[in-house]
Design a protein around this motif. Structure first.
Motif, PDB file in Angstrom:
ATOM      1  N   TYR A  95       0.807  -1.222   0.000  1.00 53.94           N
ATOM      2  CA  TYR A  95       0.000   0.000   0.000  1.00 53.94           C
ATOM      3  C   TYR A  95       0.839   1.271   0.000  1.00 53.94           C
ATOM      4  O   TYR A  95       0.305   2.356  -0.042  1.00 53.94           O
ATOM      5  N   PHE A  96       2.147   1.113   0.087  1.00 56.33           N
ATOM      6  CA  PHE A  96       2.971   2.320   0.120  1.00 56.33           C
ATOM      7  C   PHE A  96       3.482   2.629  -1.266  1.00 56.33           C
ATOM      8  O   PHE A  96       4.278   1.894  -1.829  1.00 56.33           O
ATOM      9  N   SER A  97       2.976   3.699  -1.823  1.00 64.28           N
ATOM     10  CA  SER A  97       3.461   4.066  -3.133  1.00 64.28           C
ATOM     11  C   SER A  97       3.598   5.569  -3.231  1.00 64.28           C
ATOM     12  O   SER A  97       2.937   6.321  -2.523  1.00 64.28           O
ATOM     13  N   GLU A  98       4.489   5.940  -4.126  1.00 67.54           N
ATOM     14  CA  GLU A  98       4.738   7.342  -4.353  1.00 67.54           C
ATOM     15  C   GLU A  98       3.797   7.776  -5.480  1.00 67.54           C
ATOM     16  O   GLU A  98       3.714   7.094  -6.506  1.00 67.54           O
ATOM     17  N   ILE A  99       3.112   8.870  -5.284  1.00 71.14           N
ATOM     18  CA  ILE A  99       2.196   9.315  -6.334  1.00 71.14           C
ATOM     19  C   ILE A  99       2.964  10.171  -7.332  1.00 71.14           C
ATOM     20  O   ILE A  99       3.579  11.169  -6.987  1.00 71.14           O
ATOM     21  N   ILE A 100       2.959   9.723  -8.577  1.00 73.40           N
ATOM     22  CA  ILE A 100       3.720  10.390  -9.633  1.00 73.40           C
ATOM     23  C   ILE A 100       2.857  11.463 -10.305  1.00 73.40           C
ATOM     24  O   ILE A 100       3.314  12.542 -10.629  1.00 73.40           O
ATOM     25  N   GLU A 101       1.611  11.113 -10.530  1.00 70.90           N
ATOM     26  CA  GLU A 101       0.710  12.021 -11.225  1.00 70.90           C
ATOM     27  C   GLU A 101      -0.706  11.860 -10.688  1.00 70.90           C
ATOM     28  O   GLU A 101      -1.058  10.799 -10.187  1.00 70.90           O
ATOM     29  N   GLY A 102      -1.496  12.921 -10.803  1.00 76.15           N
ATOM     30  CA  GLY A 102      -2.902  12.778 -10.452  1.00 76.15           C
ATOM     31  C   GLY A 102      -3.346  13.560  -9.226  1.00 76.15           C
ATOM     32  O   GLY A 102      -4.502  13.501  -8.853  1.00 76.15           O
ATOM     33  N   LYS A 103      -2.412  14.304  -8.593  1.00 80.29           N
ATOM     34  CA  LYS A 103      -2.826  15.100  -7.436  1.00 80.29           C
ATOM     35  C   LYS A 103      -2.922  16.581  -7.773  1.00 80.29           C
ATOM     36  O   LYS A 103      -3.255  17.396  -6.938  1.00 80.29           O
ATOM     37  N   GLU A 104      -2.635  16.900  -9.015  1.00 84.06           N
ATOM     38  CA  GLU A 104      -2.527  18.298  -9.395  1.00 84.06           C
ATOM     39  C   GLU A 104      -3.861  18.972  -9.701  1.00 84.06           C
ATOM     40  O   GLU A 104      -4.863  18.323  -9.977  1.00 84.06           O
ATOM     41  N   MET A 105      -3.841  20.269  -9.635  1.00 79.56           N
ATOM     42  CA  MET A 105      -4.950  21.095 -10.105  1.00 79.56           C
ATOM     43  C   MET A 105      -4.263  22.306 -10.709  1.00 79.56           C
ATOM     44  O   MET A 105      -3.702  23.115  -9.994  1.00 79.56           O
ATOM     45  N   ASN A 106      -4.237  22.354 -12.022  1.00 76.86           N
ATOM     46  CA  ASN A 106      -3.556  23.456 -12.705  1.00 76.86           C
ATOM     47  C   ASN A 106      -4.480  24.154 -13.682  1.00 76.86           C
ATOM     48  O   ASN A 106      -5.346  23.529 -14.287  1.00 76.86           O
ATOM     49  N   ILE A 107      -4.228  25.444 -13.828  1.00 78.74           N
ATOM     50  CA  ILE A 107      -4.908  26.168 -14.896  1.00 78.74           C
ATOM     51  C   ILE A 107      -4.003  26.007 -16.103  1.00 78.74           C
ATOM     52  O   ILE A 107      -2.849  26.430 -16.088  1.00 78.74           O
ATOM     53  N   LYS A 108      -4.507  25.327 -17.124  1.00 77.40           N
ATOM     54  CA  LYS A 108      -3.657  25.023 -18.271  1.00 77.40           C
ATOM     55  C   LYS A 108      -3.626  26.191 -19.261  1.00 77.40           C
ATOM     56  O   LYS A 108      -2.570  26.644 -19.640  1.00 77.40           O
ATOM     57  N   THR A 109      -4.785  26.636 -19.670  1.00 76.95           N
ATOM     58  CA  THR A 109      -4.829  27.786 -20.573  1.00 76.95           C
ATOM     59  C   THR A 109      -5.952  28.735 -20.192  1.00 76.95           C
ATOM     60  O   THR A 109      -6.983  28.324 -19.657  1.00 76.95           O
ATOM     61  N   ILE A 110      -5.714  29.997 -20.466  1.00 74.74           N
ATOM     62  CA  ILE A 110      -6.739  31.028 -20.267  1.00 74.74           C
ATOM     63  C   ILE A 110      -6.835  31.770 -21.592  1.00 74.74           C
ATOM     64  O   ILE A 110      -5.825  32.286 -22.074  1.00 74.74           O
ATOM     65  N   ARG A 111      -7.994  31.762 -22.203  1.00 74.56           N
ATOM     66  CA  ARG A 111      -8.144  32.508 -23.450  1.00 74.56           C
ATOM     67  C   ARG A 111      -8.805  33.846 -23.117  1.00 74.56           C
ATOM     68  O   ARG A 111      -9.985  33.891 -22.742  1.00 74.56           O
TER      69      ARG A 111
END
Ligand SMILES: [Zn+2]
Length: 120
Positions: A95-111
């Motif tokens: 059950y011990f794992s390092e999270i590589i991706e998937g915890k982020e919340m980013n603003i990718k683009t703003i038009r």
């Protein structure tokens, strides 16, 4: 509901960008939301509708990319897809794992919608 504070935070960031660009509103915004983040999609979309009222994002088209969670097992180094924070390793069951991706919340683009010159 913490989704609303996240939406208000996005509105604040985007407002600063709009101000810097000397524009008035935003036509579209694209967000990356990790599936392992604490953001619940339905709650987020509900909060979005309320949070953007009377803001520069009021008429913006919202696009959300949900990012698949990826983890690396700390026992056997297996990389695997995670759908929840405490998914176990498919190889060794650890059950011990390092999270590589998937915890982020980013603003990718703003038009940003440019202000029409004649409106000045
Ligand atoms: Zn493992």
């Amino acid at each position: 509901m913490h989704e609303l504070s996240i939406v208000l935070n996005i509105v604040e960031i985007v407002e600063k960008e709009v101000f810097k660009a000397d524009a008035e509103s935003v036509s579209a915004v694209e967000l990356d939301i990790g599936k392992l983040s604490t953001i619940e999609p339905a709650a987020f979309e509900f909060a979005w509708k309320h949070g953007i009222r009377d803001s520069v994002l009021e008429r913006a088209e919202l696009k959300i990319n949900y990012i698949q969670g990826m983890g690396r097992c700390s026992e056997c180094n297996t990389l695997f897809e995670m759908n929840a924070l405490y998914d176990s390793c498919p190889e060794c069951g650890c059950y011990f794992s390092e999270i590589i991706e998937g915890k982020e919340m980013n603003i990718k683009t703003i038009r940003i919608e440019e202000r029409l010159k004649s409106e000045k």
